[in-house]
Each structure stands twice: as C-alpha cells, then as structure tokens.
Motif scaffolding. Structure first.
Motif, short mmCIF file in Angstrom:
data_model
loop_
_atom_site.label_atom_id
_atom_site.label_comp_id
_atom_site.label_asym_id
_atom_site.label_seq_id
_atom_site.Cartn_x
_atom_site.Cartn_y
_atom_site.Cartn_z
N ALA A 1 0.84 -1.20 0.00
CA ALA A 1 0.00 0.00 0.00
C ALA A 1 0.88 1.26 0.00
O ALA A 1 0.59 2.23 -0.70
N VAL A 2 1.95 1.24 0.78
CA VAL A 2 2.85 2.40 0.84
C VAL A 2 3.53 2.61 -0.50
O VAL A 2 3.60 3.73 -1.01
N VAL A 3 4.02 1.53 -1.10
CA VAL A 3 4.73 1.65 -2.39
C VAL A 3 3.77 2.12 -3.47
O VAL A 3 4.08 3.04 -4.23
N LEU A 4 2.61 1.49 -3.56
CA LEU A 4 1.65 1.89 -4.60
C LEU A 4 1.16 3.32 -4.36
O LEU A 4 0.97 4.07 -5.30
N GLY A 5 1.00 3.70 -3.10
CA GLY A 5 0.59 5.07 -2.80
C GLY A 5 1.65 6.06 -3.22
O GLY A 5 1.36 7.11 -3.77
N GLY A 6 2.91 5.72 -2.96
CA GLY A 6 4.01 6.61 -3.36
C GLY A 6 4.09 6.75 -4.86
O GLY A 6 4.31 7.84 -5.39
N VAL A 7 3.89 5.64 -5.59
CA VAL A 7 3.92 5.71 -7.05
C VAL A 7 2.75 6.52 -7.57
O VAL A 7 2.88 7.29 -8.52
N TYR A 8 1.60 6.38 -6.93
CA TYR A 8 0.40 7.07 -7.40
C TYR A 8 0.48 8.58 -7.19
O TYR A 8 0.05 9.37 -8.01
N PHE A 9 1.10 8.99 -6.06
CA PHE A 9 1.12 10.42 -5.73
C PHE A 9 2.34 11.14 -6.30
O PHE A 9 2.53 12.31 -6.06
#
Length: 44
Positions: free
Chosen positions: A35-43
């Motif tokens: 979730a943290v990695v995907l959130g970082g990529v998304y933002f």
C-alpha cells in the motif's frame, strides 16, 4: 445429537500453531508495504 457438545474446557480442535499467527503478521506487513509503495507511485 447423540454426543453432548464439548464445554470450554474440552475444545473440539487444537488451537492453531504459532506459525499461523506469524504468517498472518507477515501477510499484514506485506500488504501494508504494498500500500505504501503503490501510494508513493500514485502520488508522484
């Protein structure tokens, strides 16, 4: 219904081994990391 239901002192099944609990914590950690990695990529 011939056999009486076991009371709290006579469990029908043995409690799960600690390995299962450890596996659950590992899965939770992996999901949180994803979730943290995907959130970082998304933002970004």
């Amino acid at each position: 219904m011939s056999a009486p239901e076991p009371g709290p002192e006579e469990p029908r099944y043995e409690p799960p081994p600690p390995v299962g609990k450890l596996l659950v914590w590992v899965l939770v950690f992996v999901v949180a990391a994803l979730a943290v990695v995907l959130g970082g990529v998304y933002f970004t």
